[in-house]
Design a protein around this motif. Structure first.
Motif, short mmCIF file in Angstrom:
data_model
loop_
_atom_site.label_atom_id
_atom_site.label_comp_id
_atom_site.label_asym_id
_atom_site.label_seq_id
_atom_site.Cartn_x
_atom_site.Cartn_y
_atom_site.Cartn_z
N ILE B 37 85.17 -62.16 43.61
CA ILE B 37 84.61 -63.12 44.57
C ILE B 37 83.88 -62.40 45.69
O ILE B 37 82.77 -62.78 46.08
CB ILE B 37 85.75 -64.00 45.15
N TYR B 82 86.34 -71.71 42.78
CA TYR B 82 85.67 -72.89 43.34
C TYR B 82 86.38 -73.42 44.59
O TYR B 82 85.84 -74.25 45.31
CB TYR B 82 85.58 -73.99 42.30
N PRO C 14 76.61 -70.28 41.60
CA PRO C 14 77.67 -70.02 42.58
C PRO C 14 78.90 -70.87 42.28
O PRO C 14 78.80 -71.90 41.61
CB PRO C 14 77.05 -70.44 43.90
N THR C 15 80.03 -70.41 42.77
CA THR C 15 81.23 -71.23 42.63
C THR C 15 81.57 -71.91 43.96
O THR C 15 82.23 -72.93 43.98
CB THR C 15 82.43 -70.40 42.19
N VAL C 16 81.14 -71.28 45.05
CA VAL C 16 81.27 -71.94 46.35
C VAL C 16 79.94 -71.75 47.06
O VAL C 16 79.08 -70.97 46.63
CB VAL C 16 82.40 -71.33 47.20
N ALA C 21 82.04 -66.24 52.62
CA ALA C 21 83.31 -66.18 51.91
C ALA C 21 83.16 -65.68 50.49
O ALA C 21 84.15 -65.47 49.80
CB ALA C 21 83.97 -67.57 51.90
N ASP C 22 81.95 -65.52 50.04
CA ASP C 22 81.76 -65.19 48.63
C ASP C 22 80.49 -64.38 48.50
O ASP C 22 79.48 -64.67 49.14
CB ASP C 22 81.65 -66.49 47.82
N ALA C 23 80.53 -63.36 47.65
CA ALA C 23 79.42 -62.42 47.60
C ALA C 23 78.34 -62.83 46.61
O ALA C 23 77.32 -62.18 46.50
CB ALA C 23 79.94 -61.03 47.22
N THR C 99 88.01 -62.85 55.23
CA THR C 99 87.66 -62.52 53.85
C THR C 99 86.15 -62.44 53.69
O THR C 99 85.59 -62.75 52.65
CB THR C 99 88.23 -63.57 52.88
N ASN C 100 85.50 -62.02 54.77
CA ASN C 100 84.05 -61.90 54.69
C ASN C 100 83.68 -60.79 53.72
O ASN C 100 84.20 -59.68 53.79
CB ASN C 100 83.50 -61.58 56.09
N PRO C 101 82.77 -61.08 52.80
CA PRO C 101 82.44 -60.08 51.79
C PRO C 101 81.76 -58.83 52.36
O PRO C 101 81.80 -57.76 51.74
CB PRO C 101 81.47 -60.81 50.85
#
Ligand SMILES: Nc1ncnc2c1ncn2[C@@H]1O[C@H](COP(=O)(O)OP(=O)(O)OP(=O)(O)O)[C@@H](O)[C@H]1O
Ligand SMILES: Nc1ncnc2c1ncn2[C@@H]1O[C@H](COP(=O)(O)OP(=O)(O)OP(=O)(O)O)[C@@H](O)[C@H]1O
Ligand SMILES: [Mg+2]
Ligand SMILES: [Mg+2]
Lengths: 272, 314, 473, 328, 273
Positions: B37, B82, C14-16, C21-23, C99-101
């Motif tokens: 992620i 997700y 993308p998933t989010v 929050a996500d790379a 949780t910042n990438p």
């Protein structure tokens, strides 16, 4: 060779040609399959490159031949392994009956409920994609099929009077299985194997197509297809040829299986 | 009925087994969801923080029990990737896959029955040969390759159908149009298999005594076929059709990826790639339940077809 | 009457939808500077330009940044934007449990304050020439405390487009933000992104007229076809992505510089570029984008010469036919290059086994576990020469204090000319050490309808602002 | 009613039935006997125009003056059930397992007689009564497997009778049944033929059964009708060695009273050898090779039919046996 | 005369599928409390209608299945109490001939192999001895030794049954169980086989359990007869006595010759099984 089913002829011929190509590739190929010559890419068919070259200048015929070898080897080993294991389990279940049979068949049901391709994907993901893992995945998928087929037919054979006669002759379970059950279900198992062989070729192609099968530089029909997919507009033959090879092989084995089944059908003998 | 109860117990056992296997496999799989992620530039502490957030710092068995506890309260967990409940993800995509699967199944059965009966009725004649050759080809063609060829013809060259994607149910006509090619790709292969089984089974039954009796009573070939032979040929057909559903599920995984349809098959692929454990888990269980339930339905259909089985005799 | 709707495709799904929050790169390519904005932004030339901060000053010592924020800005949900939102966003990214990438971006920050609603002051602990540039990234997007929890599924920002809808697995739609402070004529009213992973499917969709364009077109072999088609324009530009044949410096055989140099002599870059990229790529001899003003062409340093390569291998004591694992991620550039490299390495006596891994597995085993000898990977982040300072625990396995010192110097140098010279030194250093086999700069390949303009041809960053997209007659 | 002349059926050039000629008058009860593979069943099927597709049929089959040997299937179909119906050997496998008994019997009536559902059902009920199935109303809704073997055979007979055929062909209708049950079925067939004035062709290899049911019998061997005549006469006084062999091979229950406890077991007479395969049959007299009174000429020459004495007796043998002494 | 087989109080029930959920499992009493003895050289007939338990009895005697109750003694040994190796040794002494000559020979083995199979258990016999014994057996049943190389499908039904009998006698057993040995054969063939069985019995002093539903055959072939009905032996004794003066009504109904009965429809209806 009177009266052999037509499907046996056609199937045998198709499989024969493919198998021959695979065998020949062991000792001779038109070009080296791993040689990359970008400057020679997309050559049309010529005396040097009988079927032309692909996007990296590799000889297409060579790729197809070695691809045949790889596809057939994977299918052969996988179906062989799966068939041997599955048949052994099926024979055991058929011979023991009762709980053993219940457990073996439940396990087979269980693996049936698990989507086959998914299993292969997971296996490849877990252990890395490779020739061996493709074999293991396909073999694994095949086990329950053979378990069911061989168990059902073994159970039938165990009902036969000649097995009772063998029991009256003081033969043990192992001896009966070896001398009576196995020979009598062999035809069914072999037919199943040819049909599964066709299925194995398709699964191998799908796995390679997804990048989970044979690894480069070893050619594989499935990977040739996926690599050439985007070239459909430029060089359609690069997609069409491996596709045709897959179709021909699967068709060949299915026809062969059908033919063998016809041949093994006792009613055929009676009608003669 | 002990039968129903036994089947239910079997279903639960199978699903528990499968969930264990999936949990174990997903844990063995190389790949850390947090790293997947957060990507290559992420720092260790950010990954650790995310792992903690996702509960990945717990031991496997604890997570499994936790998940099992959730199931009992009909909570299938929250997707790592997700960040929404898995149930929501699945419900979102279920209609498409269900439509695809059902359409494909119905058409497969209709087409296969028609072709199989047609071929059997013309046993040994040209019609039989042509049908059987076509069906052999249908079986031999890899579905993904067929899809490519279909798209090339109908979407790119003729431009009559979309090359893929799904516009949503708001426009039902467009939605159906976008399903034409995927369904075709699925049906051609599956129907080929089933048509052969139908033909073989019909021919088999047609040889039996009661088919002869029906003919001896002056019934027309058509009546003998549809009234006497086909019903009796149904049992093997239903068996194979049931097994094909498993194939159909695998088929949708491939087909949805080829036609970039937002269905469960594609979700499955992505979930595995993302190491999205709970989504994979739920999907595998869903697929497995479908297979088991279909097997159950197949058994019920046997009962419906065959009065002999209704009496609990083998 | 002008068209103001467009459908684009993106390969990655993308998933989010929260870049903090996500790379996943597609989050940035669709949303950063379109829906979300940061204090700064970057233009197509790679220069830092104002965004939510209209202006800023840097103290003499280069350690204190004072930003003046745009006024009258509201988030898409109607809440207003001010310095508090900036503080919230930065503190959230810097927090212990963040949780910042790209948490690294925020590492230099020691203090952040808001003297008034329109001003933000950031203090950092060492001069950082890339600080403003980094602040433009999606990871530093300014988000509102009211909406941040929903950003994963319905993003709220301050940008020119607002999020409209997202059908997971299929499409994401943006609509124009009519309250945008810098609204222009002809801006798209609706932008739809379709998620199409398969290059053939992308091609088909383009040909079938279902999409109007795509950035990051994965199949260079098809570009000539689009070039000759009057309906399409092919946009070939540069990216920050250096594609390297990464060598594991931390273990045998590539802990030996001779072995690494041998590999470099054995690589025929032109063949790789022709074969894998159909010529659409620029060869590199070091780890720096050729589009940059400070680029030095070092491709001649190790001329292609299998003989030299062989003798170097012999010097390093590596036997003919030594088996080497080339473990690659599932990206087109990698799989395509791998086969050619495999053949080229065979020519110098290395038996390369190609192993294609899933992305998750690659990250886990190659990147995290450093279990590999060779791999092929594109480093798409800007200014990533710093990778060579990441020490033995980084997957390069490269650890050289001399380079670390050099890099510290670069980061601390504010003067562009002096820094440029140092960057050139660093390139030479890396090339001289033959840390990896340097292959080519990943091109930015786009295919668009001919009537379309305003898209970025080159990609100096992973986001791509869409406010300038226009349909022309 | 039926006039069969020189009917031949061959498979791959081998004659399984060799120019058979016989008549079936209205109301006649004809027995057809012979060992397995002698051509009984295919002769029977030919009577319904249902000879196997692989068989080549030649000769003439005349039904009520209409030549049917080359008639189209459509015409045959309209004759089946109404003019001629058939009862097969295996009672379970000859009934569609998925259909209710009532529907099986009613279907031909609805089709051929155009009866509506109710009328067909009512008649089906009556037929069940006629064939002697208890509680017919309930049976109509049962499935074949729920009936006993004897009952199934009766259902099959009822279905065959449904359209009031003028000829009923029964191909070994009792071999799958207990001797006990079989006897009742035989009586039923006989009675039905009498009460309905329906011709019956009864096929069996069981001479006792044939004796009970029929008035006249044909003995078949290897595709030839080797002997024919009134049943009682033929059994009492066989003239063909094959017929004689068949009669003598059979142990008889009433013989046991002759054998006291501990007395030596009498040897059973038997025909040596077994029926050869179709392709291996001798060209001349089919019985050559197994015949106890064979002459050198037999194997090469097909004997002509000789008519014996008064009445209907015919035998196809070069040297028919002498008449037996008429038992007292 | 020595007793080669005796059954005392033997019962066997088969479970049927449950009718209700968790209900008791109904049992089918296929054989109940059966007792009989058979002496050397003697033929005991078992008659009864279909499903009366005749084959069940045969299976129990052959040790293919175990009784729920009772004792089965073959050649003086309780076969269900015997350890497996000893039962194997004993098996040479009692053999079986099956009803279906097509099903009782392995289609994939030359018949010589099948005939030799019972000899394989005896390690004392080497291959040449086995071959000799097979040839002998073939001759005894009227076939040529060379026929041992043929496969079952190359024989006619009657010849196949001869082969099966050859296998039954090759170990020189003292007891032969024949379950409907001729009911699948043509009338003309039945006589041949029955004569053969009689001859062998005379030659070898065999005891035979002869199972058939055909009273005429039993009357001809057997010395004594046991009549079975619904799993019970309802009557037994010398053939002449039982068949000419049946004591049990069931036996009488079996013997009743239908044509002597009135063709009264009502009676027919009531007696339909
Ligand atoms: N469809 C067929 N194809 C080839 N040969 C056939 C076919 N049907 C019957 N025969 C052969 O024709 C001959 C007569 O067969 P038929 O069935 O009439 O015998 P049958 O007298 O009725 O014997 P059974 O008492 O066993 O029923 C046999 O040799 C048989 O093998
Ligand atoms: N394995 C089994 N499971 C359940 N029931 C069985 C089993 N074997 C036999 N039976 C039943 O036991 C009863 C006696 O069967 P058996 O085979 O002994 O009868 P039989 O007298 O030999 O009949 P037939 O003359 O038809 O061969 C029958 O009702 C049969 O259905
Ligand atoms: Mg017949
Ligand atoms: Mg029995």
């Amino acid at each position: 060779m009177r009266n052999l089913p037509v499907s046996l002829w056609i199937g045998g011929a198709l499989v024969g040609v493919i198998a021959l190509a695979a065998l020949v590739s062991l000792v001779w190929t038109p070009q080296d399959f791993a040689t990359v010559a970008v400057s020679e890419r997309f050559q049309p068919p010529s005396a040097r490159y009988w079927l032309g070259t692909d996007q990296l200048g590799r000889d297409v015929l060579t790729q197809l031949m070695v691809g045949a070898r790889n596809s057939l080897t994977i299918a052969l080993v996988a179906v062989g392994l799966g068939g041997a294991l599955g048949t052994a389990l099926g024979l055991l279940a058929g011979a023991k009956g009762g709980w053993t049979e219940e457990i073996v068949l439940r396990l087979a049901d269980f693996s049936f409920a698990f989507p086959a391709l998914l299993f292969a994907i997971m296996l490849a993901a877990a252990f890395g994609p490779s020739f061996a893992n493709a074999v293991v995945a396909i073999a694994f998928i095949n086990i329950p099929v053979f378990v069911r087929v061989s168990c059902a037919s073994a159970r039938q054979v165990w009902q036969r009077d000649y097995v009772l006669a063998a029991r009256a002759s003081a033969r043990g379970g192992l001896a009966i299985t070896r001398d009576h059950v196995l020979p009598n279900i062999a035809a069914i198992v072999i037919v199943q194997a040819t049909i599964d062989f066709a299925g194995a070729i398709l699964i191998e192609a799908a796995l390679s197509y997804l990048g989970l099968g044979v690894q480069p530089p070893e050619p594989s029909w499935g990977r040739m297809l996926s690599e050439a997919q985007t070239l459909l507009f430029l060089a359609p033959q690069l997609t069409v040829l491996p596709g045709l090879c897959i179709v021909a092989t699967v068709l060949g084995f299915n026809l062969l299986g059908d033919g063998l089944r016809d041949l093994a059908d006792p009613r055929r003998e009676k009608a003669r | 009925m002990p039968f129903l109860l036994r089947r239910l117990a079997g279903l639960v056992a199978t699903l528990t087994g499968i969930s264990l296997v999936v949990f174990a496999v997903m844990n063995v799989l190389p790949g850390d969801p947090a790293l997947t992620i957060l990507g290559l530039d992420s720092t260790e502490d950010a990954r650790a923080a995310l792992s903690a957030q996702l509960g990945l710092d717990q031991p496997v068995w604890a997570r499994y029990l936790d998940w099992l506890g959730g199931i009992l309260q009909s909570d299938f967990g929250t997707s790592y990737a997700y960040r929404v409940p898995v149930t929501e993800l699945i419900l979102e995509r279920l209609p498409l896959t269900l439509t695809l699967g059902l359409l494909a199944s119905i058409l497969t059965i209709a087409l296969a029955t028609a072709l199989g009966v047609f071929a059997a009725a013309r046993h040994g004649k040209a019609g039989d040969w042509v049908t059987m050759i076509l069906s052999q080809l249908g079986i031999a063609i890899p579905a993904f390759w067929l899809s490519i060829l279909l798209v090339l013809l109908f979407a790119v060259t003729l431009r009559v159908l979309p090359s893929g994607g799904f516009p949503g149910w708001a426009e039902p006509l467009e939605a159906l149009k976008s399903l034409v090619l995927p369904v075709t790709a699925l049906v051609l292969v599956q129907a080929s298999v089933l048509a052969r089984v139908t033909r073989a089974s019909v021919l088999e039954v047609a040889k039996l005594d009661y088919a002869r009796t029906a003919r001896a009573l002056g019934l027309s070939p058509r009546r003998v076929m549809w009234g006497h032979v086909l019903p009796n040929a149904l049992v093997p057909m239903v068996t194979v059709a049931g097994m094909q559903l498993a194939g159909l599920i695998t088929g949708t995984i491939v087909i949805e990826n080829v036609f970039f349809l937002p269905g469960l098959g594609r979700l499955m692929f992505q979930a595995i790639n993302n190491r999205d454990l709970y989504t994979v888990q739920a999907l595998v269980l869903l697929f497995a339940s479908i297979v088991v339930i279909v097997n159950f339905l197949v058994d019920m259909i046997y009962l419906l077809i065959d009065p002999r089985l209704r009496e609990g005799r083998s | 009457w002008a068209r103001t709707e467009i459908t684009l495709s993106t390969q990655q799904e993308p998933t989010v939808l929260d870049p903090t929050a996500d790379a996943t790169a597609s989050i940035d390519s669709m949303l950063t500077q379109n829906v979300y904005e940061s204090l700064t932004s970057v233009n197509e030339a790679g220069e830092v330009i104002p965004a939510l901060a209209t202006d800023w000053t840097v103290s003499e010592d280069g350690l204190t940044y004072t930003f003046t924020l745009a006024s009258g800005v509201t988030f898409h949900d109607g809440t207003s934007f001010d310095a508090e939102d900036v503080l919230f966003s930065f503190n959230r990214a810097m927090a212990e449990d963040s949780t910042n990438p790209s948490k690294r971006i925020f590492e230099p920050i020691t203090e952040i304050t808001a003297p008034d609603a329109q001003t933000v002051v950031i203090t950092i602990d060492h001069t950082d020439a890339f600080f403003l540039f980094n602040l433009a990234q999606g990871d530093a997007s300014i988000v509102a405390p009211e909406s941040v929890d929903g950003n994963a599924t319905s993003p709220v920002g301050t940008g020119p487009f607002r999020f409209d809808s997202w059908t997971r697995g299929d499409r994401l739609t943006l609509v124009r933000n009519d309250d945008y402070r810098d609204l222009q004529d002809g801006m798209m009213e609706r932008i739809t992104f379709r998620f199409i992973a398969d290059p053939t499917a992308v091609t088909n969709a383009l040909m079938a007229g279902e999409i109007d364009g795509t950035a990051g077109f994965p199949s260079p072999e098809l570009l000539p076809m689009f070039e000759s088609d009057p309906r399409f324009t092919v946009a070939v530009g540069t990216t920050q992505g250096e594609v390297i044949l990464a060598l594991n410096n931390g273990r045998a055989p590539f802990d030996d510089i001779d072995a690494r140099r041998a590999v470099n002599h054995g690589l025929n870059r032109q063949e790789i570029i022709d074969g894998a990229m159909y010529g659409y790529a620029t060869p590199i001899g070091s780890f720096f984008p050729p589009s940059d003003a400070n680029y030095v062409d070092l491709t001649g340093l190790y001329p292609f010469d299998p003989e030299v390569a062989r003798s170097l291998l012999a010097d390093a004591g590596i036997a003919e036919g030594t088996s080497i694992r080339l473990r690659i991620p599932p990206f087109a550039y990698a799989t395509r290059s791998a086969v050619i490299i495999q053949a080229e390495m065979a020519a110098i006596g290395l038996d390369v086994e190609v192993e294609q891994l899933e992305w998750a597995a690659w990250m886990d085993q190659v990147y995290n576990g450093r279990d590999y000898e060779m791999t092929i990977i594109a480093h798409t982040s800007p200014n990533d020469l710093s990778n060579f300072t990441r020490g033995p625990n980084y997957f390069y396995g490269y650890d050289n204090p001399a380079f670390n010192t050099l890099w510290d110097q670069i980061v601390a140098t504010a003067d562009p000319v002096a820094r440029g010279a140092l960057l050139q030194d660093a390139q030479r250093f890396v090339a001289d050490e033959a840390v990896h086999g340097f292959l080519f700069q990943l091109p930015s390949l786009g295919v668009y309808r001919t009537e379309l303009s305003g898209y970025w041809v080159s990609s100096p960053v992973i986001f791509s602002p869409l406010a300038d997209l226009r349909w022309t007659e | 009613m039926y006039k069969i002349r020189n009917l031949s059926l061959s498979f791959d050039g081998h004659e399984a039935v060799r120019s058979a000629s016989f008549d079936i008058p209205r109301g006649a009860r004809l027995g057809l006997v012979g060992e397995s593979g002698c051509g009984k069943s295919i002769t029977a099927l030919a009577l319904l125009g249902m000879a196997p597709a692989s068989a080549r049929v030649s000769g003439s089959i005349e039904i009520d003056g209409q030549e049917m040997a080359a008639a189209p299937e459509r015409l045959w179909r309209s004759y089946r059930a109404r003019k001629v119906a058939m009862v097969f050997q295996e009672p379970l496998s000859a009934l569609n397992p998925l259909k209710r008994v009532g529907d099986i019997i009613a279907e031909p009536m609805r089709l051929h007689l155009r009866l509506d559902r109710r009328a067909a059902r009512a008649r089906a009920r009556d037929l069940l009564v006629e064939v002697g199935i208890p509680d017919p109303e309930a049976r109509l809704d049962q499935y074949p497997h729920q009936l006993s073997g004897g009952q199934r055979q009766r259902v099959l007979i009822a279905a065959a009778l449904s359209c009031d055929p003028q000829l009923l062909v029964a191909d070994e209708p009792t071999t799958a049944l207990d001797a006990h049950v079989a006897g009742r079925i035989l009586d039923l067939l006989k009675r039905l033929s009498e009460t309905r004035d329906m011709a019956l062709v009864f096929i069996s290899h069981d001479l006792e059964a044939v004796a009970r049911v029929t008035e006249e019998m044909l003995v078949m061997y290897g595709g030839d009708i080797v002997e024919r005549g009134p049943t009682a006469q033929l059994l009492a006084d066989p003239r063909h060695p094959y017929t004689k062999g068949l009669i003598e091979a059979r142990p008889r229950l009433d013989a046991l009273t002759l054998r006291a406890d501990g007395a030596p077991r009498p040897r059973l007479a038997s025909i040596p050898g077994s029926v050869p395969a179709l392709a291996d049959l001798p060209k001349g007299c089919r019985f050559a090779g197994r015949c106890p009174i064979e002459r050198p000429a037999c194997a090469g020459l097909r004997p002509a039919v000789s008519v014996l004495g008064p009445g209907q007796r015919q035998v196809r043998c070069l040297a028919p046996l002498l008449p037996a002494k008429v038992p007292a | 005369m020595s007793v080669v087989l005796s059954l005392s109080g033997v019962s066997r029930a088969y479970p049927l599928p449950r009718r209700r959920l968790l209900g008791p499992r109904p049992m089918l009493q296929a054989l109940s409390d059966a007792s009989l003895t058979l002496s050397a050289g003697e033929t005991l007939g078992i008659v009864g209608e279909s499903g009366s338990g005749k084959s069940t009895l045969a299976r129990l005697v052959m040790g293919f299945d175990r009784p729920d109750a009772g004792r089965i003694t073959v050649l003086g040994q309780d076969i269900n109490a015997l350890p497996a190796p000893e039962l194997r040794r004993l098996r040479a002494g009692f053999q079986m001939v099956f009803q279906d000559p097509f099903g009782s020979l392995d289609p994939r083995r030359p018949v010589g192999w099948s005939i030799a199979e019972p000899l394989l258990a005896d390690p004392a016999l080497d291959a040449p001895t086995r071959r000799k014994r097979v040839a002998e057996a073939l001759e005894q049943v009227g076939l040529r030794p060379a026929d041992g190389a043929k496969f079952p499908h190359q024989f006619s039904g009657g010849q196949r049954q001869r082969v099966a009998i050859a296998r039954g006698i090759v170990t020189r057993p003292r007891l032969l169980v024949a379950d409907e040995p001729v009911s699948a054969l043509d009338v003309s063939m039945q006589g041949q086989i029955l004569n053969l069985l009689s001859d062998l019995q005379a030659q070898m002093g065999l005891a035979m359990l002869f199972i058939s539903h055909d009273l005429a055959l039993v009357a001809h072939q057997c010395d004594r007869v046991a009549v079975m009905h619904r799993g019970r032996i309802v009557e037994s004794g010398p053939v002449a006595q039982v068949f000419s003066h049946p004591r049990e009504s069931y036996t009488r109904s079996l013997l009743a010759r239908p044509e002597t009965k009135s063709a009264d429809n009502r009676e027919l209806v009531n007696n339909t099984p």
